[in-house]
Write an enzyme that holds these catalytic residues in place. Structure first.
Site, short mmCIF file in Angstrom:
data_model
loop_
_atom_site.label_atom_id
_atom_site.label_comp_id
_atom_site.label_asym_id
_atom_site.label_seq_id
_atom_site.Cartn_x
_atom_site.Cartn_y
_atom_site.Cartn_z
CB CYS A 58 -78.73 5.81 68.69
SG CYS A 58 -80.32 4.87 67.97
CG ASP A 118 -87.25 3.09 65.63
OD1 ASP A 118 -87.68 2.39 65.93
OD2 ASP A 118 -85.84 3.01 65.04
CG PHE A 119 -94.11 2.26 65.58
CD1 PHE A 119 -94.94 3.35 65.69
CD2 PHE A 119 -94.19 1.42 64.04
CE1 PHE A 119 -95.80 3.71 64.84
CE2 PHE A 119 -95.14 2.72 62.64
CZ PHE A 119 -95.68 2.97 63.25
CB THR A 194 -77.21 -5.27 78.35
OG1 THR A 194 -76.40 -4.40 79.83
CG2 THR A 194 -76.14 -5.93 78.74
#
Length: 419
Positions: A58, A118-119, A194
């Site tokens: 994203c 953010d991993f 999902t």
């Protein structure tokens, strides 16, 4: 011969775009579906590119690979997405060699993420490598590089607090809901979609809101049931979407469509609705903000919100960068050694040929010549000479390619069979 020369002269590049310069709409143009990634890899093989990995999340779309010129990789990206070369020029970046390697390390360890620490991105890199390997587009170099980035990521996670608190878009979404929607455990939450972010959001919603009546809808009901089974959620048919939206207090949209999946026609509301759009490209039509009952938040808005845990995490950036420097220097040392090893091997072989010729000459010329002693002595000299050359090539300031070319020219070496 031609292929060897091409690979030898190819440069390692990272080309791509991210949230830093590209807004959600522009990132959406360059977003790659799983099918598009596979098509891109197939095209790369057809065009003679030896190794390449691609990631599309994203927040970023990037290609890492060896090419004669970065445009080869840029063309692959534009051919398989809705983005153009002009779009790319406006918002993108191109890194080469060590700069490209460092960029991959920063991305993979969460230092370059929209939400610091953010991993989740490391799994995308791992998946990108697996997909490339299936297509025969990886090398020992790439495998070693990706493993080094994974190692740095693990060390930063274990040895620093860079990942404390909210570490992803999905968690930040849940944190926003908890901070801005009162009595969240009693409210009606609808999750539409999902995909990866949808699944992670699901998990975080269940874990942190203590809400036991979250409804899940997906166009493919089987996938919704699969996710719901893990978290004991309620699944409704896609045909019931409008009805479920009207009952909801919070709508989380995590679909992966190229066009908006939620617009004003789907909003028949008689109470306030908070909508979080976690999709790239945006899957909620921006026009929904004209509805008096709607509050719309996109993932780009989430990342801009100040968060004490994010501020605290910044303290650990220097520590994380030290770990990157350490792991990266080990990798670069390995690449240098890998590059010059065939030359050193060929040099040693050439010196041994000279030695054999000289010993044979002296054996024939001198009756009492001790060839065994001469063998021991000359092999020690050869070892010392090759060690001197190897140490020179290992030095940080050495331009390895130039030195290798010089050594090969002086000693007339052919390293193709050894390389």
């Amino acid at each position: 011969m031609e292929k060897i020369d091409k690979v030898k002269s190819a440069t390692f590049y990272a080309v791509g775009l991210s949230y830093k310069k590209a807004d959600a709409e522009m990132r959406g143009k360059f977003s790659l579906s799983e099918t598009a990634k596979e098509n891109l890899l197939c095209q790369a093989k057809e065009e003679g590119i030896e190794s390449l990995i691609v990631i599309s999340t994203c927040n970023r779309t990037e290609i890492y690979g060896f090419a004669q010129h970065p445009f080869e990789l840029i063309k692959l990206l534009c051919d398989n997405s809705n983005g153009t070369v002009d779009d790319f020029r406006q918002v993108a970046y191109v890194c080469k060699n060590n700069e490209a390697i460092r960029h991959l390390f920063r991305v993979g360890t969460g230092l370059d993420s929209q939400i610091l620490g953010d991993f989740e991105i490391i799994s995308q890199i791992r998946n990108g490598f697996v997909l490339a390997k299936e297509q025969g587009l990886t090398t020992n170099y790439f495998e070693r590089l990706v493993n080094a980035v994974i190692q740095a990521s693990k060390r930063i996670k274990n040895e620093t607090e860079l990942s404390s608190g909210a570490t992803s878009v999905s968690f930040a979404a849940v944190q926003y809901i908890m901070d801005h929607v009162s009595a969240i455990s009693e409210k009606n939450i609808l999750l539409f979609g999902t995909g990866k972010i949808g699944r992670n959001t699901c998990e975080n919603l269940v874990k942190h809101t203590h809400n036991d009546h979250i409804v899940l809808i997906n166009r493919t009901k089987e996938r919704a049931l699969e996710v719901a089974g893990k978290f004991n959620l309620v699944v409704k048919d896609y045909d019931n979407l409008e009805e479920e939206i009207s009952k909801s207090d919070v709508l989380v949209v995590a679909t992966g469509a190229q066009q908006p999946t939620i617009d004003l026609t789907k909003l028949q509301l008689d109470k306030p609705l908070t909508i979080l759009d976690l999709s790239i490209p945006k899957n909620v039509d921006p026009a929904v903000v004209s509805h008096p009952m709607v509050e719309l938040i996109h993932m780009d808005d989430l990342s801009k919100m100040t968060d004490k845990t994010i501020e605290r995490r910044k303290e650990f950036i220097p520590q994380a960068e030290e770990i990157i420097d350490e792991v990266m220097s080990e990798f670069v040392a390995w690449t240098k050694m890998r590059k010059f090893a065939p030359t050193i091997h060929a040099l040693k072989t050439r010196l041994e040929q000279i030695k054999d010729g000289e010993i044979d000459y002296h054996r024939k010329k001198y009756e009492n010549f001790d060839s065994e002693q001469a063998e021991v002595l000359t092999m020690r000299i050869i070892q010392k000479i090759t060690t001197h050359f190897a140490n020179h090539l290992r030095q940080e300031e050495t331009v390895v390619d130039d030195s290798i070319e010089w050594i090969e020219k002086v000693f007339q070496l052919d390293t193709r069979q050894n390389g």
